[in-house]
Design an enzyme around this catalytic site. Structure first.
Site, PDB file in Angstrom:
ATOM      1  N   LEU A  68     -27.038  15.221  10.741  1.00  0.00           N
ATOM      2  CA  LEU A  68     -25.705  15.434  10.153  1.00  0.00           C
ATOM      3  C   LEU A  68     -24.784  16.009  11.230  1.00  0.00           C
ATOM      4  O   LEU A  68     -25.244  16.349  12.318  1.00  0.00           O
ATOM      5  CB  LEU A  68     -25.819  16.389   8.955  1.00  0.00           C
ATOM      6  CG  LEU A  68     -26.794  15.959   7.844  1.00  0.00           C
ATOM      7  CD1 LEU A  68     -26.744  16.946   6.685  1.00  0.00           C
ATOM      8  CD2 LEU A  68     -26.515  14.552   7.359  1.00  0.00           C
ATOM      9  N   PRO A  69     -23.488  16.097  10.969  1.00  0.00           N
ATOM     10  CA  PRO A  69     -22.581  16.563  12.030  1.00  0.00           C
ATOM     11  C   PRO A  69     -22.922  17.952  12.561  1.00  0.00           C
ATOM     12  O   PRO A  69     -22.975  18.164  13.767  1.00  0.00           O
ATOM     13  CB  PRO A  69     -21.210  16.535  11.344  1.00  0.00           C
ATOM     14  CG  PRO A  69     -21.338  15.442  10.324  1.00  0.00           C
ATOM     15  CD  PRO A  69     -22.750  15.556   9.818  1.00  0.00           C
ATOM     16  N   LYS A 175     -28.897  21.697  23.880  1.00  0.00           N
ATOM     17  CA  LYS A 175     -28.019  20.558  23.580  1.00  0.00           C
ATOM     18  C   LYS A 175     -26.545  20.961  23.702  1.00  0.00           C
ATOM     19  O   LYS A 175     -25.718  20.221  24.250  1.00  0.00           O
ATOM     20  CB  LYS A 175     -28.317  20.035  22.166  1.00  0.00           C
ATOM     21  CG  LYS A 175     -27.384  18.944  21.687  1.00  0.00           C
ATOM     22  CD  LYS A 175     -27.546  17.661  22.466  1.00  0.00           C
ATOM     23  CE  LYS A 175     -26.446  16.680  22.120  1.00  0.00           C
ATOM     24  NZ  LYS A 175     -26.552  15.431  22.846  1.00  0.00           N
ATOM     25  N   LYS A 244     -17.231  20.483  18.758  1.00  0.00           N
ATOM     26  CA  LYS A 244     -18.167  21.376  18.052  1.00  0.00           C
ATOM     27  C   LYS A 244     -19.253  21.878  18.996  1.00  0.00           C
ATOM     28  O   LYS A 244     -19.555  23.069  19.056  1.00  0.00           O
ATOM     29  CB  LYS A 244     -18.753  20.595  16.860  1.00  0.00           C
ATOM     30  CG  LYS A 244     -19.898  21.208  16.112  1.00  0.00           C
ATOM     31  CD  LYS A 244     -21.259  20.604  16.451  1.00  0.00           C
ATOM     32  CE  LYS A 244     -21.352  19.114  16.367  1.00  0.00           C
ATOM     33  NZ  LYS A 244     -22.643  18.556  16.719  1.00  0.00           N
TER      34      LYS A 244
HETATM   35  P1  NDP Z   1     -21.203  10.455  12.463  1.00  0.00           P
HETATM   36  O1  NDP Z   1     -19.926  11.163  12.256  1.00  0.00           O
HETATM   37  O2  NDP Z   1     -21.202   9.058  12.930  1.00  0.00           O
HETATM   38  O3  NDP Z   1     -22.078  10.472  11.108  1.00  0.00           O
HETATM   39  C1  NDP Z   1     -22.249  11.649  10.389  1.00  0.00           C
HETATM   40  C2  NDP Z   1     -23.287  11.420   9.312  1.00  0.00           C
HETATM   41  O4  NDP Z   1     -23.457  12.630   8.568  1.00  0.00           O
HETATM   42  C3  NDP Z   1     -22.890  10.346   8.326  1.00  0.00           C
HETATM   43  O5  NDP Z   1     -24.077   9.751   7.840  1.00  0.00           O
HETATM   44  C4  NDP Z   1     -22.191  11.161   7.232  1.00  0.00           C
HETATM   45  O6  NDP Z   1     -22.238  10.528   5.982  1.00  0.00           O
HETATM   46  C5  NDP Z   1     -23.074  12.370   7.202  1.00  0.00           C
HETATM   47  N1  NDP Z   1     -22.379  13.554   6.708  1.00  0.00           N
HETATM   48  C6  NDP Z   1     -21.234  14.091   7.181  1.00  0.00           C
HETATM   49  N2  NDP Z   1     -20.943  15.232   6.520  1.00  0.00           N
HETATM   50  C7  NDP Z   1     -21.926  15.391   5.602  1.00  0.00           C
HETATM   51  C8  NDP Z   1     -22.185  16.363   4.619  1.00  0.00           C
HETATM   52  N3  NDP Z   1     -21.377  17.419   4.448  1.00  0.00           N
HETATM   53  N4  NDP Z   1     -23.292  16.214   3.849  1.00  0.00           N
HETATM   54  C9  NDP Z   1     -24.116  15.164   4.008  1.00  0.00           C
HETATM   55  N5  NDP Z   1     -23.921  14.196   4.922  1.00  0.00           N
HETATM   56  C10 NDP Z   1     -22.842  14.329   5.711  1.00  0.00           C
HETATM   57  O7  NDP Z   1     -22.056  11.389  13.441  1.00  0.00           O
HETATM   58  P2  NDP Z   1     -23.167  10.952  14.515  1.00  0.00           P
HETATM   59  O8  NDP Z   1     -24.189  10.106  13.851  1.00  0.00           O
HETATM   60  O9  NDP Z   1     -22.494  10.496  15.730  1.00  0.00           O
HETATM   61  O10 NDP Z   1     -23.779  12.405  14.845  1.00  0.00           O
HETATM   62  C11 NDP Z   1     -24.767  13.026  14.046  1.00  0.00           C
HETATM   63  C12 NDP Z   1     -25.297  14.210  14.851  1.00  0.00           C
HETATM   64  O11 NDP Z   1     -25.894  13.711  16.051  1.00  0.00           O
HETATM   65  C13 NDP Z   1     -24.191  15.188  15.281  1.00  0.00           C
HETATM   66  O12 NDP Z   1     -24.680  16.493  15.271  1.00  0.00           O
HETATM   67  C14 NDP Z   1     -23.875  14.734  16.700  1.00  0.00           C
HETATM   68  O13 NDP Z   1     -23.312  15.797  17.472  1.00  0.00           O
HETATM   69  C15 NDP Z   1     -25.248  14.302  17.168  1.00  0.00           C
HETATM   70  N6  NDP Z   1     -25.267  13.346  18.268  1.00  0.00           N
HETATM   71  C16 NDP Z   1     -24.496  12.198  18.252  1.00  0.00           C
HETATM   72  C17 NDP Z   1     -24.528  11.313  19.307  1.00  0.00           C
HETATM   73  C18 NDP Z   1     -23.717  10.062  19.348  1.00  0.00           C
HETATM   74  O14 NDP Z   1     -23.684   9.397  20.417  1.00  0.00           O
HETATM   75  N7  NDP Z   1     -23.059   9.647  18.272  1.00  0.00           N
HETATM   76  C19 NDP Z   1     -25.364  11.589  20.501  1.00  0.00           C
HETATM   77  C20 NDP Z   1     -26.198  12.756  20.383  1.00  0.00           C
HETATM   78  C21 NDP Z   1     -26.116  13.597  19.325  1.00  0.00           C
HETATM   79  P3  NDP Z   1     -21.087   9.496   5.504  1.00  0.00           P
HETATM   80  O15 NDP Z   1     -21.596   8.138   5.898  1.00  0.00           O
HETATM   81  O16 NDP Z   1     -20.995   9.707   4.047  1.00  0.00           O
HETATM   82  O17 NDP Z   1     -19.809   9.880   6.229  1.00  0.00           O
END
Ligand code: NDP
Length: 300
Positions: A68-69, A175, A244
Site C-alpha cells: 500500500l502507499p 528504503k 513520502k
Molecule cells: P500506487 O499508487 O500505484 O497503488 C497504491 C495501491 O494501494 C493501490 O492498489 C490502491 O488501491 C491501494 N491503496 C491506496 N490507499 C489505500 C488505502 N487507504 N487502503 C487500501 N488500499 C489502498 O502505488 P505503488 O504500487 O506504486 O506503490 C505501492 C508501495 O510500493 C508504496 O509504498 C511505494 O512507495 C512502493 N514502491 C513503489 C515502486 C514503484 O515503482 N511504483 C517502487 C518501489 C516501491 P486503489 O486501486 O483502490 O487505488
C-alpha cells in the site's frame, strides 16, 4: 504443503509482484480497494482468487503480503471495521509488509500482531515497475531471520536479491534512505544540467560526459536519457510516494537528533515539487519544477 498467500494492494508495483506469485502456481488470494483492478489484474488472469473483502482474503492465509502507499494505510486497513482484517488473520500467520513504510508505525503494527501470535516483517522493494515485471526486485527485510526464511520462497518469486537488514523497521529505514538519495540524484542532476545548458553545453553532451565521470548515478545513466531528454516521463512511481519516502528519511534523522541537512533538503524539495506538480505525476517529473524555476527545458 506450500503456504497459502494473500496479497493486498495491486497498484503499479503490487500488481506485477502478485502476478509472479500467481504464475508460480502459488495458492493465492488477492484483494484491492478498487475491486475492478483486482478482477482485471494479471494475477487474476493467471488463476488467483479475487476476494470480496480484505478480511476474506486473509482468512485462510499462512502469509499475508501488503503493498500500500504508506504504513498508516496498512495500520488503517488492519483496524477498519472494528479490526475485521486483523481479527481474520489466522493464528500463526506471517504478515509481510512490502509497502515502503516507516519504521515506527511498523513496530507498532508488529507489536499488535504479536499479541495474536502473528509474525511481522517489513519487506519494502526496490527496482521499480520494470524490476517487478522482470521478477528481479531487491527486497530489504526487517524482522526475525526465522520469519524471513519462512517468507523467502514466496519473496523469491519476484525478487533477485533478498537482504536481511536488521530488526523490525530496518527494511523501511533503508528504503527511505535509498529513496532520499534517489530524490537528491534526480534534483541535483537537473540543476547541474540546467547550469551546463545555460553555459552552452547541451544536456545530451553533458550527460555523455557525466556518465563517463564521477558525477554519474542511476538518474544520469538511465532516468535522464530515457525519460527527461525524450520528454517521455512515463508514470511508474508517483512523486507523492517519493516525497513520502524522503520525508520518512528526514524524520528518522531528526528523531535520532542527527545533523542531516541534505536529507531534510530532499524531503523539503520533494514536498514542494509534489505540492506544485500534483498528485498524479511521476517522480522524475520533479525535474519539471527545476525547469520551471530555471525557465528552460532539458530536452534533446
Ligand atoms: P500506487 O499508487 O500505484 O497503488 C497504491 C495501491 O494501494 C493501490 O492498489 C490502491 O488501491 C491501494 N491503496 C491506496 N490507499 C489505500 C488505502 N487507504 N487502503 C487500501 N488500499 C489502498 O502505488 P505503488 O504500487 O506504486 O506503490 C505501492 C508501495 O510500493 C508504496 O509504498 C511505494 O512507495 C512502493 N514502491 C513503489 C515502486 C514503484 O515503482 N511504483 C517502487 C518501489 C516501491 P486503489 O486501486 O483502490 O487505488
Amino acid at each position: 504443503m506450500p503456504p497459502t498467500v494473500a496479497f493486498l494492494g495491486l497498484g503499479a508495483i503490487g500488481a506485477p509482484m502478485a502476478a509472479h506469485l500467481a504464475r508460480a502456481d502459488q495458492s493465492l488470494t488477492i484483494w484491492n480497494r478498487t475491486r475492478a483492478r483486482a478482477i482485471d489484474s494479471a494475477a487474476a488472469r493467471a488463476g488467483a482468487t479475487v476476494a470480496a473483502s480484505a478480511a476474506d482474503a486473509v482468512r485462510h492465509a499462512d502469509i499475508v503480503i501488503t503493498c500500500l502507499p504508506q504504513s498508516s494505510d496498512v495500520a488503517d486497513l488492519l483496524a477498519a471495521d472494528s479490526y475485521a482484517v486483523q481479527n481474520a488473520l489466522p493464528d500463526g500467520a506471517l504478515f509481510v509488509d512490502c509497502t515502503s513504510g516507516d519504521p515506527d508505525t511498523s513496530r507498532t503494527i508488529a507489536a499488535a500482531l504479536a499479541t495474536r501470535n502473528i509474525g511481522f516483517i517489513d519487506a519494502p522493494v526496490s527496482g521499480g515497475v520494470v524490476g517487478a515485471e522482470a521478477g528481479n526486485l531487491t527486497v530489504m527485510v526487517g524482522g526475525a531471520e526465522s520469519a524471513l526464511e519462512r517468507a523467502r520462497p514466496i519473496l523469491a518469486n519476484f525478487a533477485g536479491k533478498i537482504v536481511h537488514c536488521g530488526d523490525i523497521g530496518a527494511g523501511h529505514a533503508l528504503k527511505a534512505v535509498n529513496n532520499a538519495l534517489l530524490a537528491l540524484h534526480i534534483w541535483s542532476t537537473a540543476e547541474g544540467l540546467v547550469a551546463a545548458m545555460k553555459a552552452g553545453v547541451s544536456p545530451a553532451v553533458a550527460l555523455d560526459v557525466i556518465n563517463a565521470s564521477s558525477g554519474r548515478s542511476n538518474a544520469s545513466i538511465n532516468l535522464f536519457p530515457e525519460r527527461v531528454l525524450t520528454g517521455a516521463f512515463p508514470r511508474t512511481f508517483r512523486l507523492a510516494l517519493l516525497a513520502k519516502d524522503a520525508g520518512i528519511a528526514a524524520a528518522m534523522a531528526r528523531g535520532q537528533n542527527g545533523v542531516a541537512p541534505t536529507l531534510q533538503l530532499a524531503a523539503d524539495l520533494m514536498r514542494i515539487a509534489h505540492r506544485e506538480l500534483g498528485d498524479d505525476v511521476d517522480h522524475v517529473e520533479a525535474v519539471r519544477l527545476v525547469e520551471r524555476w530555471a525557465g528552460v527545458e532539458l530536452r534533446s
